[in-house]
Design an enzyme around this catalytic site. Structure first.
Site, PDB file in Angstrom:
ATOM      1  N   THR A 111      52.350  35.074  42.760  1.00 24.47           N
ATOM      2  CA  THR A 111      51.587  33.929  42.276  1.00 24.47           C
ATOM      3  C   THR A 111      50.837  33.289  43.438  1.00 24.47           C
ATOM      4  O   THR A 111      50.816  33.833  44.558  1.00 24.47           O
ATOM      5  CB  THR A 111      52.525  32.931  41.558  1.00 24.47           C
ATOM      6  OG1 THR A 111      51.730  31.925  40.926  1.00 24.47           O
ATOM      7  CG2 THR A 111      53.519  32.299  42.514  1.00 24.47           C
ATOM      8  N   LYS A 133      47.656  36.271  45.458  1.00 22.25           N
ATOM      9  CA  LYS A 133      47.214  37.329  44.549  1.00 22.25           C
ATOM     10  C   LYS A 133      46.107  38.214  45.123  1.00 22.25           C
ATOM     11  O   LYS A 133      46.058  39.421  44.845  1.00 22.25           O
ATOM     12  CB  LYS A 133      46.742  36.728  43.225  1.00 22.25           C
ATOM     13  CG  LYS A 133      47.879  36.198  42.354  1.00 22.25           C
ATOM     14  CD  LYS A 133      47.357  35.754  41.000  1.00 22.25           C
ATOM     15  CE  LYS A 133      48.490  35.262  40.121  1.00 22.25           C
ATOM     16  NZ  LYS A 133      48.027  34.914  38.758  1.00 22.25           N
ATOM     17  N   ASP A 141      47.648  39.981  34.440  1.00 21.95           N
ATOM     18  CA  ASP A 141      47.129  38.693  33.988  1.00 21.95           C
ATOM     19  C   ASP A 141      46.174  38.836  32.810  1.00 21.95           C
ATOM     20  O   ASP A 141      46.272  38.111  31.816  1.00 21.95           O
ATOM     21  CB  ASP A 141      46.411  37.966  35.128  1.00 21.95           C
ATOM     22  CG  ASP A 141      47.373  37.226  36.047  1.00 21.95           C
ATOM     23  OD1 ASP A 141      48.498  36.924  35.617  1.00 21.95           O
ATOM     24  OD2 ASP A 141      46.988  36.956  37.202  1.00 21.95           O
ATOM     25  N   ALA A 176      36.125  30.450  39.919  1.00 20.12           N
ATOM     26  CA  ALA A 176      35.763  31.815  40.305  1.00 20.12           C
ATOM     27  C   ALA A 176      36.751  32.391  41.317  1.00 20.12           C
ATOM     28  O   ALA A 176      36.385  33.194  42.175  1.00 20.12           O
ATOM     29  CB  ALA A 176      34.343  31.835  40.889  1.00 20.12           C
ATOM     30  N   GLY A 177      38.023  31.990  41.202  1.00 22.00           N
ATOM     31  CA  GLY A 177      39.046  32.467  42.127  1.00 22.00           C
ATOM     32  C   GLY A 177      39.836  33.636  41.583  1.00 22.00           C
ATOM     33  O   GLY A 177      39.387  34.360  40.687  1.00 22.00           O
ATOM     34  N   GLY A 178      41.058  33.816  42.110  1.00 23.80           N
ATOM     35  CA  GLY A 178      41.893  34.944  41.744  1.00 23.80           C
ATOM     36  C   GLY A 178      42.274  34.960  40.277  1.00 23.80           C
ATOM     37  O   GLY A 178      42.377  36.023  39.667  1.00 23.80           O
ATOM     38  N   LYS A 224      30.462  32.314  44.818  1.00 26.20           N
ATOM     39  CA  LYS A 224      31.590  33.027  44.208  1.00 26.20           C
ATOM     40  C   LYS A 224      31.243  33.611  42.842  1.00 26.20           C
ATOM     41  O   LYS A 224      31.552  34.775  42.573  1.00 26.20           O
ATOM     42  CB  LYS A 224      32.814  32.112  44.127  1.00 26.20           C
ATOM     43  CG  LYS A 224      33.517  31.914  45.460  1.00 26.20           C
ATOM     44  CD  LYS A 224      34.811  31.147  45.277  1.00 26.20           C
ATOM     45  CE  LYS A 224      35.573  31.031  46.588  1.00 26.20           C
ATOM     46  NZ  LYS A 224      36.865  30.294  46.412  1.00 26.20           N
TER      47      LYS A 224
END
Length: 269
Positions: A62, A66, A102, A127-129, A155
């Site tokens: 987590t 990631k 996920d 716009a992350g993991g 991103k």
């Protein structure tokens, strides 16, 4: 000898994964022990080597690991490679195999809730993991439009390039979505963990639209309040996704898929 598994993150003491996997093990009559292991960012490589030597048979991953953990895998599944993020590790003799459940867990929860993606106008905030993990499965559902919005444009533009082989992602800044209307808005930011909500321009939800947050618990509340102001017909948190992605990881580790409904009900109660 009891097989050992764990979730790694920083922080991780709040994680519901130990409870979820304990329920899965009891339900499927599997002999395993599951821990929560706090791993700081600069200690990831050392921790992975230590947990492999213990030996742990598998790990959930987590925040904030990631994306970085993929660099420490000797093998990475196709869906994790596409996402550029890993949330599940399976021990091999010489290292770790990385996967990403996920997106699978997210879609299973959407379908359980009756949310339609095909033909819908979909907006993903962040716009992350977390976004990386769900974009491939979302595109596979063939929405009419899939936009990714972030505070800055770089991103989302990078994600549009990364996923162009499997579908069209429209990169947007939060300011650029002013005046747009979406049937489904998905919050994949971590802002709720600090009690905040991204600053967004005016009404964004189409009439009869729905909102879904990948977070749950207190982190869900800021987005839920915003969604109510938007007049959302349905608002859901990500607890179902958490259970579904855990079930997919459990199946990778143990070869059997548990029933998620009673575990989700126990968490809700």
């Amino acid at each position: 000898m009891t097989d050992r598994y764990a979730v790694i993150g920083y922080p991780v003491s709040h994680s519901k994964s130990p409870f979820i996997h304990a329920q899965f093990a009891k339900q499927t009559r599997q002999d395993l022990h599951y821990d929560a292991v706090e791993v700081e960012v600069d200690a990831l490589a050392e921790a992975l080597a230590h947990l492999h030597a213990e030996p742990y048979r598998g790990l959930n991953v987590t925040l904030p690991h990631k994306v970085e953990v993929a660099k420490h895998c000797e093998q990475v599944s196709a869906r994790a490679q596409l996402a550029g993020a890993v949330n599940t590790l399976l021990r091999t003799d010489s290292g770790w195999r990385g996967d990403n459940t996920d997106g699978e867990g997210f879609l299973r929860d959407l379908k359980r809730l009756g949310y339609a993606v095909r033909g819908a106008r979909v907006l993903v905030l962040g716009a992350g993991g977390a976004t990386r993990g769900i974009l491939g499965p979302l595109l596979a559902e063939q929405p009419a439009l899939l936009a990714v919005s972030n505070r800055n444009p770089w991103k989302p533009e990078a994600l549009a390039e990364q996923f162009k082989a499997v579908g069209t992602v429209l990169p947007r800044t939060h300011l650029a979505i002013k005046g747009d209307r979406y049937d489904l808005i998905i919050n994949a930011t971590s802002a709720g963990h600090t009690g905040q909500m991204p600053r967004l321009p005016g009404p964004l939800l189409a009439q009869g639209g729905a909102c879904y947050d990948l977070s749950y618990g207190s982190a869900f509340e800021p987005f839920a309040a915003w969604a109510r102001e938007q007049g959302a017909q349905r608002i859901s948190d990500g607890l179902g996704m958490l259970v579904e992605q855990a079930a997919a990881a459990f199946e990778i580790w143990r070869g059997v898929r548990p029933d998620t409904a009673p575990v989700l009900a126990a968490l809700r109660s």
